[in-house]
Design an enzyme around this catalytic site. Structure first.
Site, PDB file in Angstrom:
ATOM      1  N   GLY A  13       0.614  -1.204  -0.092  1.00 37.73           N
ATOM      2  CA  GLY A  13      -0.240   0.067  -0.049  1.00 37.73           C
ATOM      3  C   GLY A  13       0.460   0.916  -0.312  1.00 37.73           C
ATOM      4  O   GLY A  13       2.169   0.876  -0.437  1.00 37.73           O
ATOM      5  N   GLN A  14       0.326   2.832  -0.143  1.00 38.04           N
ATOM      6  CA  GLN A  14       0.983   3.703   0.316  1.00 38.04           C
ATOM      7  C   GLN A  14       1.895   3.615   1.411  1.00 38.04           C
ATOM      8  O   GLN A  14       3.230   4.015   0.997  1.00 38.04           O
ATOM      9  CB  GLN A  14       0.170   4.857   0.148  1.00 38.04           C
ATOM     10  CG  GLN A  14       1.132   5.905   0.463  1.00 38.04           C
ATOM     11  CD  GLN A  14      -0.572   7.623   0.995  1.00 38.04           C
ATOM     12  OE1 GLN A  14      -0.343   8.147  -0.184  1.00 38.04           O
ATOM     13  NE2 GLN A  14      -0.553   7.380   2.178  1.00 38.04           N
ATOM     14  N   MET A  69      -4.076 -11.216   6.883  1.00 39.70           N
ATOM     15  CA  MET A  69      -4.801 -10.431   8.132  1.00 39.70           C
ATOM     16  C   MET A  69      -6.015 -11.441   8.118  1.00 39.70           C
ATOM     17  O   MET A  69      -5.952 -11.731   9.710  1.00 39.70           O
ATOM     18  CB  MET A  69      -5.239  -8.908   7.890  1.00 39.70           C
ATOM     19  CG  MET A  69      -3.662  -8.408   8.019  1.00 39.70           C
ATOM     20  SD  MET A  69      -3.112  -8.260   8.694  1.00 39.70           S
ATOM     21  CE  MET A  69      -3.788  -7.725  10.833  1.00 39.70           C
ATOM     22  N   ALA A  91      -1.714  -3.012   7.256  1.00 37.88           N
ATOM     23  CA  ALA A  91      -2.913  -3.440   6.600  1.00 37.88           C
ATOM     24  C   ALA A  91      -4.453  -3.540   7.058  1.00 37.88           C
ATOM     25  O   ALA A  91      -4.786  -3.780   8.241  1.00 37.88           O
ATOM     26  CB  ALA A  91      -2.712  -5.342   6.504  1.00 37.88           C
ATOM     27  N   GLN A  93      -8.233  -3.305   5.404  1.00 40.25           N
ATOM     28  CA  GLN A  93      -9.343  -2.738   4.179  1.00 40.25           C
ATOM     29  C   GLN A  93      -9.300  -0.747   4.430  1.00 40.25           C
ATOM     30  O   GLN A  93     -10.340  -0.906   5.274  1.00 40.25           O
ATOM     31  CB  GLN A  93     -11.019  -3.049   4.282  1.00 40.25           C
ATOM     32  CG  GLN A  93     -11.665  -3.209   3.211  1.00 40.25           C
ATOM     33  CD  GLN A  93     -12.467  -1.784   2.984  1.00 40.25           C
ATOM     34  OE1 GLN A  93     -11.779  -0.638   1.998  1.00 40.25           O
ATOM     35  NE2 GLN A  93     -12.870  -1.074   3.648  1.00 40.25           N
ATOM     36  N   GLU A 137     -10.113   9.201  11.893  1.00 42.20           N
ATOM     37  CA  GLU A 137     -11.375   8.276  11.233  1.00 42.20           C
ATOM     38  C   GLU A 137     -12.581   7.569  13.010  1.00 42.20           C
ATOM     39  O   GLU A 137     -13.048   7.338  12.814  1.00 42.20           O
ATOM     40  CB  GLU A 137     -11.703   6.999  10.323  1.00 42.20           C
ATOM     41  CG  GLU A 137     -12.073   7.458   8.935  1.00 42.20           C
ATOM     42  CD  GLU A 137     -13.296   8.167   8.941  1.00 42.20           C
ATOM     43  OE1 GLU A 137     -13.907   7.663   9.074  1.00 42.20           O
ATOM     44  OE2 GLU A 137     -12.939   9.175   8.378  1.00 42.20           O
ATOM     45  N   TYR A 160     -15.237   1.202   8.672  1.00 45.93           N
ATOM     46  CA  TYR A 160     -14.013   0.939   9.054  1.00 45.93           C
ATOM     47  C   TYR A 160     -13.940   1.739  10.258  1.00 45.93           C
ATOM     48  O   TYR A 160     -12.695   1.073  10.899  1.00 45.93           O
ATOM     49  CB  TYR A 160     -13.591   1.935   7.881  1.00 45.93           C
ATOM     50  CG  TYR A 160     -12.180   2.586   7.363  1.00 45.93           C
ATOM     51  CD1 TYR A 160     -11.457   1.617   7.549  1.00 45.93           C
ATOM     52  CD2 TYR A 160     -11.853   3.700   8.151  1.00 45.93           C
ATOM     53  CE1 TYR A 160      -9.729   2.440   7.738  1.00 45.93           C
ATOM     54  CE2 TYR A 160     -10.454   3.931   8.451  1.00 45.93           C
ATOM     55  CZ  TYR A 160      -9.569   3.275   8.079  1.00 45.93           C
ATOM     56  OH  TYR A 160      -8.365   3.716   8.603  1.00 45.93           O
ATOM     57  N   LYS A 164     -11.391   0.245  13.426  1.00 49.54           N
ATOM     58  CA  LYS A 164     -10.733   0.384  13.555  1.00 49.54           C
ATOM     59  C   LYS A 164     -10.017   0.689  15.416  1.00 49.54           C
ATOM     60  O   LYS A 164      -8.980   0.559  15.939  1.00 49.54           O
ATOM     61  CB  LYS A 164      -9.921   1.993  13.226  1.00 49.54           C
ATOM     62  CG  LYS A 164      -9.896   1.346  11.410  1.00 49.54           C
ATOM     63  CD  LYS A 164      -8.551   1.453  11.483  1.00 49.54           C
ATOM     64  CE  LYS A 164      -7.415   0.915   9.846  1.00 49.54           C
ATOM     65  NZ  LYS A 164      -6.506  -0.030   9.933  1.00 49.54           N
ATOM     66  N   HIS A 190      -3.106  11.382   5.233  1.00 50.30           N
ATOM     67  CA  HIS A 190      -2.344  11.651   4.019  1.00 50.30           C
ATOM     68  C   HIS A 190      -2.165  10.790   2.979  1.00 50.30           C
ATOM     69  O   HIS A 190      -1.834   9.672   2.410  1.00 50.30           O
ATOM     70  CB  HIS A 190      -0.222  11.151   4.715  1.00 50.30           C
ATOM     71  CG  HIS A 190      -1.226   9.471   5.754  1.00 50.30           C
ATOM     72  ND1 HIS A 190      -1.524   9.391   6.874  1.00 50.30           N
ATOM     73  CD2 HIS A 190      -0.749   8.159   5.549  1.00 50.30           C
ATOM     74  CE1 HIS A 190      -1.600   8.511   7.430  1.00 50.30           C
ATOM     75  NE2 HIS A 190      -1.052   7.489   5.931  1.00 50.30           N
TER      76      HIS A 190
END
Ligand code: NAP
Ligand code: GDD
Length: 359
Positions: A13-14, A69, A91, A93, A137, A160, A164, A190
């Protein structure tokens, strides 16, 4: 001295790709978790893979391991093999709107996945220092509660966010309950040229260029009034690394302290490609118009609305500044400019793309 070993989930990922770069530059041996996919999705880390093995005597310091995961056995066996000094759990979604479409999967990977990794570490690698990718979030985005810091109460507004929240709280519980070194990095948005194409900054940057070059007529967007605190991703990974270099584990907000609306983002991106964007109409009828030609180039499409929205994010990162000696360097304008420049360069080498349908 023994080389430090790090295990990064989400390495494709980023953030994972910037973190891998950072740690390799610091001399680490880096191990990344990758999922098996039918078509390769390693464009963010290809350059790192190509850096090694150039001569037969090259030391291999970047290793990939298949796993997921949602598959605790894979996490256990990788940790048993690698025995890392540091674990970065990136990691997830990570798309907020998509989490309303796939709430179960989001919970399995973003909540239970964290528990699986912590449990695996507790069993086979209890001395590893662990970074958990937590997020702004977690907050409600209520304007009366800005700027948000480590003491602002959590009230997530999406599947999400709540997954989290479980991840953040179970990380804290493992820290307090088992004395493990576990940190939550509560990172505000970011971005970078490596940002996924269906996140708003990258989508707007790509859209502005495509409109300018006549590849598309207009850019469909959702809520223009939401505000975000946008920073530059590589700097945020430096903060993640710093969190694991302290004497004691703790949680830190990482943010710029500046907030901008999606409307301002669109105006800036179009301005950077030479188009002055003005607004006409209200609500769902509102549209962005090219001031020079009168053509509609931004529309509102309810497809991109979320059932709940986090309206206003602006972070207070004073604790990170004080303890970690971390502060953001790249401003919002510089960030969008560097994304535009990177995209223009990318467009020069690749003619097709654009995947805005499902963002
Ligand atoms: P990203 O570009 O979407 O990358 C997510 C990574 O997670 C990808 O490598 C993806 O692998 C992997 N992944 C997803 N589900 C997985 C699973 N079930 N098993 C194994 N790997 C899985 O996200 P990012 O922007 O780099 O963000 C990194 C982390 O920080 C995420 O946890 C995100 O929620 C969190 N975060 C991000 C921001 C932000 O503004 N970027 C802010 C706060 C927190 P594939 O390539 O195979 O899909
Ligand atoms: N994606 C997207 N697409 N967002 C849009 C659009 C659109 O067409 N139009 C307006 N938006 C608004 C969203 O409603 C949201 O308020 C804002 O733009 C930012 O959306 P995203 O770029 O998708 O990011 P996010 O803030 O929902 O989530 C990102 O940041 C979180 C940290 O606050 C992700 O990286 C999360 O993983 C991360 O935790």
């Amino acid at each position: 001295m023994e080389r430090k070993r790090a295990f990064i989930t989400g390495v494709t990922g980023q953030d994972g790709s910037y973190l891998a770069e950072l740690l390799l530059a610091k001399g680490y041996e880096v191990h990344g978790l990758v999922r098996r996919t039918s078509t390769f999705n390693r464009h963010n880390i290809e350059h790192l893979l190509h850096l090694q093995g150039l001569t037969p005597t090259d030391e291999k310091r970047f290793h990939l391991h298949y796993g997921d995961m949602t598959d605790m056995h894979s996490l256990l066996s990788i940790l048993q093999k690698v025995v890392p000094h540091e674990i970065y759990n990136l990691a997830a979604q990570s798309h907020v709107r998509v989490s309303f479409d796939i709430p179960f999967y989001t919970a399995f990977s973003d909540a239970i996945g964290v528990l699986s990794l912590l449990e695996a570490a507790r069993i086979v690698s209890p001395n590893a220092k662990i970074y958990q990718a937590s997020t702004s979030e977690l907050y409600s985005g209520d304007k009366r509660e800005t700027p948000q810091n480590e003491n602002t109460h959590f009230r997530p507004r999406s599947p999400y966010g709540v997954a989290k929240l479980y991840g953040a709280e179970i990380a804290r519980i493992y820290r307090e309950g088992y004395g493990m070194y576990v940190c939550n990095g509560i990172l505000f948005n970011h971005e970078s040229p490596r940002r996924g194409e269906n996140f708003v900054t990258r989508k707007v940057v790509m859209g502005a260029i495509e409109v300018k070059q006549g590849r598309r007529e207009f850019l469909p967007l959702g809520n223009l009034d939401a505000r975000r605190d946008w920073g530059y991703a590589p700097e945020y990974m430096e903060a993640a690394w710093k969190m694991l270099q302290q004497k004691k584990p703790d949680d830190y907000v990482i943010a710029t302290g500046e907030t901008h609306s999606i409307r301002e983002l669109a105006e800036l991106a179009f301005h950077l490609v030479g188009i002055t964007l003005t607004w006409k109409g209200r609500g769902r009828q509102e549209r962005g118009v090219d001031a020079a030609t009168g053509k509609t180039i931004v529309t509102i499409d309810p497809l991109y609305f979320r059932p709940n929205e986090v309206e206003h994010l602006c972070g207070d990162a004073r604790k990170a500044r004080r303890v970690l000696k971390w502060r953001p360097k790249t401003t919002f304008k510089e960030l969008i400019r560097l994304m535009v420049d990177a995209e223009l360069e990318h467009f020069e080498h690749h003619t097709s793309h654009s995947s805005m349908v499902l963002s």
